[in-house]
Design a protein around this motif. Structure first.
Motif, PDB file in Angstrom:
ATOM      1  N   ALA A 292      -2.861   1.472  13.738  1.00 27.10           N
ATOM      2  CA  ALA A 292      -2.222   0.156  13.833  1.00 27.10           C
ATOM      3  C   ALA A 292      -2.449  -0.659  12.567  1.00 27.10           C
ATOM      4  N   LEU A 293      -3.699  -0.664  12.091  1.00 27.53           N
ATOM      5  CA  LEU A 293      -4.043  -1.460  10.908  1.00 27.53           C
ATOM      6  C   LEU A 293      -3.399  -0.903   9.644  1.00 27.53           C
ATOM      7  N   VAL A 294      -3.350   0.412   9.503  1.00 28.54           N
ATOM      8  CA  VAL A 294      -2.767   1.026   8.307  1.00 28.54           C
ATOM      9  C   VAL A 294      -1.282   0.676   8.200  1.00 28.54           C
ATOM     10  N   LEU A 295      -0.532   0.858   9.290  1.00 25.34           N
ATOM     11  CA  LEU A 295       0.899   0.558   9.250  1.00 25.34           C
ATOM     12  C   LEU A 295       1.152  -0.944   9.165  1.00 25.34           C
ATOM     13  N   PHE A 296       0.256  -1.734   9.706  1.00 25.09           N
ATOM     14  CA  PHE A 296       0.305  -3.189   9.597  1.00 25.09           C
ATOM     15  C   PHE A 296       0.227  -3.610   8.133  1.00 25.09           C
ATOM     16  N   SER A 297      -0.519  -2.836   7.339  1.00 23.36           N
ATOM     17  CA  SER A 297      -0.762  -3.180   5.938  1.00 23.36           C
ATOM     18  C   SER A 297       0.418  -2.859   5.034  1.00 23.36           C
ATOM     19  N   VAL A 298       1.323  -1.999   5.482  1.00 23.07           N
ATOM     20  CA  VAL A 298       2.465  -1.616   4.635  1.00 23.07           C
ATOM     21  C   VAL A 298       3.374  -2.810   4.373  1.00 23.07           C
ATOM     22  N   GLY A 299       3.738  -3.524   5.438  1.00 22.06           N
ATOM     23  CA  GLY A 299       4.562  -4.717   5.263  1.00 22.06           C
ATOM     24  C   GLY A 299       3.871  -5.764   4.422  1.00 22.06           C
ATOM     25  N   LEU A 300       2.565  -5.907   4.610  1.00 25.93           N
ATOM     26  CA  LEU A 300       1.794  -6.871   3.811  1.00 25.93           C
ATOM     27  C   LEU A 300       1.885  -6.547   2.330  1.00 25.93           C
ATOM     28  N   GLY A 301       1.720  -5.279   1.986  1.00 27.13           N
ATOM     29  CA  GLY A 301       1.755  -4.882   0.582  1.00 27.13           C
ATOM     30  C   GLY A 301       3.119  -5.106  -0.055  1.00 27.13           C
ATOM     31  N   LEU A 302       4.183  -4.797   0.687  1.00 26.43           N
ATOM     32  CA  LEU A 302       5.531  -4.953   0.143  1.00 26.43           C
ATOM     33  C   LEU A 302       5.918  -6.418  -0.036  1.00 26.43           C
TER      34      LEU A 302
ATOM     35  N   TRP B   7      -3.208  -1.114   2.214  1.00 20.40           N
ATOM     36  CA  TRP B   7      -2.671  -2.364   1.659  1.00 20.40           C
ATOM     37  C   TRP B   7      -2.638  -2.289   0.135  1.00 20.40           C
ATOM     38  N   LEU B   8      -3.691  -1.766  -0.461  1.00 24.27           N
ATOM     39  CA  LEU B   8      -3.758  -1.624  -1.915  1.00 24.27           C
ATOM     40  C   LEU B   8      -2.594  -0.763  -2.431  1.00 24.27           C
ATOM     41  N   VAL B   9      -2.416   0.398  -1.812  1.00 21.84           N
ATOM     42  CA  VAL B   9      -1.365   1.322  -2.262  1.00 21.84           C
ATOM     43  C   VAL B   9       0.017   0.703  -2.081  1.00 21.84           C
ATOM     44  N   SER B  10       0.264   0.094  -0.922  1.00 21.20           N
ATOM     45  CA  SER B  10       1.591  -0.478  -0.672  1.00 21.20           C
ATOM     46  C   SER B  10       1.860  -1.678  -1.569  1.00 21.20           C
TER      47      SER B  10
ATOM     48  N   ALA C 235      10.862  -7.139   6.983  1.00 17.10           N
ATOM     49  CA  ALA C 235      11.442  -6.358   8.082  1.00 17.10           C
ATOM     50  C   ALA C 235      10.393  -5.423   8.686  1.00 17.10           C
ATOM     51  N   VAL C 236       9.586  -4.790   7.821  1.00 20.96           N
ATOM     52  CA  VAL C 236       8.517  -3.906   8.302  1.00 20.96           C
ATOM     53  C   VAL C 236       7.486  -4.709   9.099  1.00 20.96           C
ATOM     54  N   GLN C 237       7.090  -5.880   8.580  1.00 16.11           N
ATOM     55  CA  GLN C 237       6.153  -6.737   9.316  1.00 16.11           C
ATOM     56  C   GLN C 237       6.677  -7.037  10.718  1.00 16.11           C
ATOM     57  N   LEU C 238       7.944  -7.412  10.782  1.00 18.80           N
ATOM     58  CA  LEU C 238       8.534  -7.825  12.053  1.00 18.80           C
ATOM     59  C   LEU C 238       8.631  -6.668  13.042  1.00 18.80           C
ATOM     60  N   LEU C 239       9.084  -5.514  12.558  1.00 15.89           N
ATOM     61  CA  LEU C 239       9.273  -4.364  13.436  1.00 15.89           C
ATOM     62  C   LEU C 239       7.954  -3.800  13.965  1.00 15.89           C
ATOM     63  N   TRP C 240       6.872  -3.956  13.182  1.00 17.61           N
ATOM     64  CA  TRP C 240       5.597  -3.370  13.589  1.00 17.61           C
ATOM     65  C   TRP C 240       4.734  -4.344  14.393  1.00 17.61           C
ATOM     66  N   MET C 241       5.175  -5.587  14.565  1.00 13.81           N
ATOM     67  CA  MET C 241       4.339  -6.607  15.182  1.00 13.81           C
ATOM     68  C   MET C 241       3.920  -6.250  16.611  1.00 13.81           C
ATOM     69  N   VAL C 242       4.886  -5.926  17.476  1.00 17.94           N
ATOM     70  CA  VAL C 242       4.556  -5.610  18.867  1.00 17.94           C
ATOM     71  C   VAL C 242       3.766  -4.304  18.976  1.00 17.94           C
ATOM     72  N   PRO C 243       4.191  -3.214  18.294  1.00 17.05           N
ATOM     73  CA  PRO C 243       3.375  -1.991  18.350  1.00 17.05           C
ATOM     74  C   PRO C 243       1.946  -2.196  17.858  1.00 17.05           C
ATOM     75  N   PHE C 244       1.772  -3.059  16.860  1.00 20.80           N
ATOM     76  CA  PHE C 244       0.423  -3.306  16.346  1.00 20.80           C
ATOM     77  C   PHE C 244      -0.489  -3.836  17.447  1.00 20.80           C
ATOM     78  N   PHE C 245      -0.056  -4.859  18.145  1.00 21.35           N
ATOM     79  CA  PHE C 245      -0.907  -5.459  19.172  1.00 21.35           C
ATOM     80  C   PHE C 245      -1.054  -4.538  20.386  1.00 21.35           C
ATOM     81  N   ALA C 246      -0.025  -3.740  20.670  1.00 21.60           N
ATOM     82  CA  ALA C 246      -0.128  -2.782  21.774  1.00 21.60           C
ATOM     83  C   ALA C 246      -1.204  -1.742  21.484  1.00 21.60           C
TER      84      ALA C 246
END
Length: 443
Positions: A337-347, A288-291, A313-324
């Protein structure tokens, strides 16, 4: 490297002060939120039985309703008397209340007075958080060169993932060196008491920073508003609401980890080890810090709004895979899951300080930025963990939480089409008369 090389010594001191203060503020804020899911339900609300966890999460949200009050007060004082003094005051307010939370006896010792004291101190944290961000963001952005505001403004933003990193780290360490019974009895208090050390460090850093040059110019020309809230509401009310929606979409998603929901779900429902889960969240905080820094940097290159749209867009696309991946209860997949979840948050967080600063004229800028941020926190993060817990409990699936977060993200994406990108506008001289902006919500 190119990202940091152009920041000279004076500006490094400014961004360090902004970052250090928000780091300490959010460390304090997050150890409460995380402890609400891991500790407070049993230590302070156990008498409520099966509703203990829901009420514990609700105390996280209660403080959000006091953020707008803190934002209004700090915004008024900050637009009248400057950014620097308010930042020192909010730091002290947050730090002292956090230390006191670490000293509140459990319900087994003082009965109902324990949860009451806990809630009162959480409210004080909310007042402080409402005023902190606006001042830190403006101090960084108003000191910045016009073509680097996105990057400079990202530094107070990374105080949030750093605070999350430190909060999870402190709690993970306390959990690792104590037995589960010791951690619940007293080990969780150690991170709260350590806040005293952070207060001293923060005050030393912030005390060395000069006032914002933009505010100093306003002070010299005597163009400050005596009641900044009045022209803000009259001429920029729609902008305040749009800014709040942008942040709400980021905040609701972010509070899945910062509000303690993911930690609680992973430990209590998936039966993962507490220390392991906290460590996984720490890894995601680094992402999250880096993104966030990348988001601020890209905002200077391609514009604030474009970066927001990519992030949503990243938040939306990763939502279902994150919970899966979360539901697999596999530690490695949880980290992924958490790392990729954080990319959309950072952007969707990195460009925020620059965007908010450029949305408002100087005489109401602190009030506008702080109130947009505080309202967004109420709309997005206030009860996100409580809503998530209620949805999961009532439906029996985390995909109901997924639908809720996807809806919030879509609202944020929609709001980007009604906010004008004013990248690089001179903060001191390009102030459009308020009357001409009153009917232009994107101005």
């Amino acid at each position: 490297m190119r990202l940091f090389g152009s920041i000279d010594r004076e500006h490094r001191r400014v961004v360090l002060a902004a970052m250090a203060g928000t780091t300490i503020e959010w460390y304090d804020f997050f150890i409460y939120a995380i402890s609400a899911g891991l500790v407070f339900a049993t230590q302070y609300f156990a008498a409520l039985g099966k509703d203990a966890l829901l009420l514990s999460f609700a105390t996280v949200g209660i403080s959000f309703f006091f953020r707008p009050i803190g934002a209004v007060v700090a915004g008024h004082l900050g637009d009248r008397f400057g950014r620097r003094a308010l930042l020192i005051a909010t730091l002290l307010l947050m730090g002292v209340s956090t230390v006191l939370i670490g000293l509140v006896p459990g319900a087994g010792s003082i009965g109902t007075a324990a949860p009451v004291l806990l809630v009162v101190l959480r409210i004080v944290q909310g007042l402080s958080a409402g005023g902190e961000w606006g001042g830190a963001a403006l101090l960084a952005v108003e000191h910045a060169p016009a073509d680097r505001r996105g990057l400079y403004g990202a530094f107070p933003q990374i105080g949030v993932p750093i605070g999350l990193l430190l909060a999870n780290g402190a709690l993970a360490l306390a959990a690792a060196v104590t037995t589960p019974a010791q951690f619940l009895a007293w080990g969780w208090r150690i991170p709260f008491l350590l806040s005293f050390v952070l207060i001293v460090v923060g005050l030393l850093i912030r005390g060395r920073v000069a006032e914002s040059p933009v505010f100093e110019e306003v002070r010299r020309t005597r163009s400050r508003s005596s009641l900044p809230l009045v022209p803000l509401v009259r001429h920029h009310g729609v902008l305040v609401l749009l800014g709040a929606v942008l942040f709400a979409a980021n905040n609701a998603v972010g509070y899945m980890t910062t509000g303690g929901y993911v930690q609680s779900y992973a430990v209590k429902t998936l039966h993962l080890d507490r220390s392991t889960v906290l460590a996984a969240v720490m890894v995601s905080a680094v992402a999250w810090l880096v993104s966030t820094l990348v988001g601020g940097h890209l905002a200077d290159r391609v514009g604030r709004i474009k970066v927001y749209r990519i992030g949503f867009a990243v938040q939306l696309l990763w939502m279902v895979p994150f919970f899966a991946l979360l539901d697999t209860a596999n530690v490695g997949l949880l980290v992924l899951a958490l790392v990729l979840f954080s990319v959309g948050l950072g952007l969707t967080y990195g460009p925020q300080a620059a965007l908010y600063a450029e949305m408002y004229p100087t005489r109401v800028r602190y009030s506008g930025a702080a109130i947009s941020y505080a309202l967004g926190a109420v709309l997005g993060g206030a009860f996100a963990p409580t809503i998530a817990e209620a949805l999961q409990s009532s439906t029996g699936t985390v995909y109901s939480v997924c639908a809720y977060l996807a809806g919030m993200t879509l609202l944020g994406l929609l709001a980007t089409f009604f906010v004008r990108d004013r990248r690089g506008v001179p903060l001191r001289t390009a102030e459009v008369p308020a009357e001409s902006r009153a009917t232009d919500p994107t101005g």
